[in-house]
Design an enzyme around this catalytic site. Structure first.
Site, PDB file in Angstrom:
ATOM      1  N   THR A   1       0.877  -1.182   0.000  1.00  0.00           N
ATOM      2  CA  THR A   1       0.000   0.000   0.000  1.00  0.00           C
ATOM      3  C   THR A   1       0.911   1.229   0.000  1.00  0.00           C
ATOM      4  OG1 THR A   1      -0.036   0.392   2.392  1.00  0.00           O
ATOM      5  CG2 THR A   1      -1.578  -1.268   1.549  1.00  0.00           C
ATOM      6  N   ASP A   2       0.325   2.407  -0.116  1.00  0.00           N
ATOM      7  CA  ASP A   2       1.141   3.629  -0.096  1.00  0.00           C
ATOM      8  C   ASP A   2       1.885   3.751   1.234  1.00  0.00           C
ATOM      9  OD1 ASP A   2       0.366   4.262  -2.602  1.00  0.00           O
ATOM     10  OD2 ASP A   2      -1.301   5.569  -1.971  1.00  0.00           O
ATOM     11  N   CYS A   3       1.213   3.366   2.325  1.00  0.00           N
ATOM     12  CA  CYS A   3       1.845   3.510   3.642  1.00  0.00           C
ATOM     13  C   CYS A   3       2.660   2.289   4.065  1.00  0.00           C
ATOM     14  CB  CYS A   3       0.803   3.876   4.697  1.00  0.00           C
ATOM     15  SG  CYS A   3      -0.705   2.906   4.598  1.00  0.00           S
ATOM     16  N   TYR A   4       2.376   1.147   3.444  1.00  0.00           N
ATOM     17  CA  TYR A   4       3.131  -0.096   3.718  1.00  0.00           C
ATOM     18  C   TYR A   4       3.552  -0.690   2.363  1.00  0.00           C
ATOM     19  CZ  TYR A   4       1.387   0.084   8.534  1.00  0.00           C
ATOM     20  OH  TYR A   4       1.113   0.462   9.814  1.00  0.00           O
ATOM     21  N   PRO A   5       4.607  -0.122   1.744  1.00  0.00           N
ATOM     22  CA  PRO A   5       4.888  -0.475   0.339  1.00  0.00           C
ATOM     23  C   PRO A   5       5.447  -1.880   0.113  1.00  0.00           C
ATOM     24  CG  PRO A   5       6.549   1.041   1.199  1.00  0.00           C
ATOM     25  CD  PRO A   5       5.495   0.933   2.242  1.00  0.00           C
TER      26      PRO A   5
END
Lengths: 401, 135
Positions: free
Chosen positions: A138-142
């Site tokens: 994800t954007d926060c957990y790439p």
């Protein structure tokens, strides 16, 4: 003369508490009588050690750099899958989980040499364990994948959380068929060639407090070699099971959900367990202190193997097909003698629960309390008892059309 | 009279050699077969209890060695890993020779190698893999 738990704890702190095991109390009361013994004894320690499938751990392993969100992804410890449907780096590993490529029962009976219970034993043994995960990113957990060794000493929280442990009583398993069967109660020889049981009997926690008058949410216990707590009634808690006149359940009945800090625990009391043809599990050691608040509570702890009865159940047909009916009732004294008589036949017995280890736990817990290292905790709520009306229901299937 | 429990291993080419007959007939030994696993595809394994006068026994065992049979004392083939054993007793009713017995006071197990015939019944029964057969 009744005592309060606070008074007992004061004596423990001063090193003056009189503590005996659930075995020792039997002779002591025979000798001194209930009244005198209730005045003298402060705590009775009970214990059990055996396979308890409804067990597992949750861990928080800390954030990698860059970060990964395990939730919704897949993760494995030593190739055993863990449940990731939690926050970013929390997961739960159940005792019965198996590696995806374990052959299971494809060649019957499967061996089930390694699974969740064994990973837990490896962790408490201090061994490095291989952690492998994939995630969607994800954007926060790439990050989308992670492979690393982890060790119990390096993770953040590590908690043993077992939804159902320490069954109050259990079936004795036999096999009426003409074939060997492989069950969670062990290998059962045809035509009642053997019978297996699984309880510490007179030492077992819930037999010593059959109506849960002292055990409840918040009770401090010995768990896996460390300190734990009773956190709820266990799943399948069934206080309304039939009982003897003295209140001893004649079958399943009560259970406990327990929790404790995995980092304090040891492989001596948490053991990976393989049941041929069935699967893997974890054997757990539990010790429960019973505060002797009055004569009634003391009298329950004097229960003897002779007075505790269990039902003999056929695991070839009756158990799997959910058919009611017992092949007979036997006492734990008979079971522990090594043979019982079923339908006129002498049948040798084996146990899955280790009485020797239960005895050691009861004695360890006694020492902890006597030394003032372990105080008793007042439960905030007792486990639901007979008056709750709670009973264990079977599943009513409603076919989906 | 001497008595020994032995594991005999012999190659595929020798499975048709009537070695027990020879031991009995030619060397005057008492041979009790405890377990046998012989097939044309694999090497043969024979677990025997053998007894006789010392001289006869020595000669008989020499005969076996000469024809290429490997001899091991039986006890070496079974190991009870006491540190893995929890003394649960689930293996006990499966042991046909009472090599695994329970002290009913202590509720602890002991293993008597001399009584064990290496049948292997305890191996799948042990939840903790506390018995090993080096077979």
């Amino acid at each position: 003369m009744a005592k309060t738990l606070a008074e007992i704890n004061e004596k423990i702190k001063k090193g003056e508490a009189v503590v005996v095991t659930a075995e020792e109390i039997i002779d002591l009361v025979d000798e001194k009588g209930i009244k005198k013994a209730a005045q003298e004894v402060d705590v009775v320690t009970s214990a059990t050690f055996g396979p308890m499938c409804s067990s597992g751990i949750y861990l928080n392993i800390g954030h990698s750099k860059p970060k990964i969100k395990l939730g919704g992804g897949k993760a494995y410890l030593n190739e055993v899958p863990v449940y990731t449907g939690l926050a970013a780096v929390d997961f739960y590993l159940g005792a019965t989980a198996l590696p995806d490529d374990d052959p299971r029962n494809r060649v019957h009976p499967g061996e089930f040499r390694y699974g969740g219970g064994h990973v837990i034993e490896d962790l408490v043994s201090g061994k490095d364990v291989k952690f492998v995960a994939t995630a969607h990113g994800t954007d926060c957990y790439p990050r989308k994948s992670l492979e690393t060794w982890i060790n119990l000493k390096d993770v953040n929280e590590a908690v043993l959380f077992n939804p159902r442990n320490a069954y109050q009583n259990y079936n004795v398993a036999g096999n009426l068929s003409d074939k060997v069967i492989y069950t969670y109660m062990g290998i059962l020889q045809p035509n009642l060639g053997n019978a297996n049981y699984c309880s510490a009997g007179q030492l077992s926690p819930l037999f010593n407090d059959p109506y849960y008058k002292t055990i409840g949410v918040g009770t401090r216990i010995f768990l896996g070699g460390g300190v734990g707590y009773v956190v709820w009634q266990g799943t399948q808690h069934n206080p309304t099971a039939p009982r003897t006149e003295k209140g001893v359940p004649r079958s399943g009945a009560g259970t406990m959900a327990v929790l404790g800090n995995l980092k304090q625990m040891s492989p001596e009391w948490l053991k990976g367990t393989s049941m041929t043809g069935y699967g893997v599990t974890l054997s757990v050691g539990i010790g429960v202190p019973i505060p002797i608040l009055n004569e009634e509570i003391l009298s329950y702890t004097t229960v003897k193997d002779e007075e505790i009865l269990a039902q003999i159940v056929d695991y070839s047909e009756a158990y799997p097909q959910r058919k009611s009916g017992s092949l007979g009732e036997v006492s734990y004294a008979q079971l522990k003698s090594g043979k019982i008589t079923v339908q006129g036949k002498e049948v040798p017995t084996g146990s899955l629960s280790s009485y020797a280890k239960a005895r050691k736990i009861a004695s360890l817990l006694k020492d902890w309390i006597k030394k003032g290292e372990f105080l008793l905790a007042e439960p905030v709520e007792l486990l639901p008892s007979v008056e709750s009306g709670i009973s264990f229901k079977p599943l009513k299937e409603r076919p989906i059309k | 009279m001497l008595k020994k429990r032995l594991v005999l291993t012999f190659p595929q080419t020798m499975v048709e050699e009537p070695i027990t007959y020879r031991l009995i007939k030619d060397y005057d030994l008492v041979v009790n077969i405890l377990r046998a696993r012989i097939s044309r595809e694999e090497e043969g394994r024979l677990i025997i209890e053998i007894s006789g006068e010392k001289e006869a026994l020595d000669k008989g065992l020499n005969y076996l060695k000469k024809i290429g049979v490997a001899i091991q004392p039986l006890a070496k083939d079974v190991r009870w890993l006491e540190d893995r054993c929890t003394h649960c007793t689930v293996c006990v009713p499966l042991c046909p020779t009472e090599a695994i017995v329970v002290d009913r006071q202590r509720m602890e197990i002991s293993f008597d190698k001399d009584r064990c015939i290496v049948c292997g019944a305890c191996i799948p029964a042990c939840p903790y893999k506390a018995v090993e057969i080096l077979f």
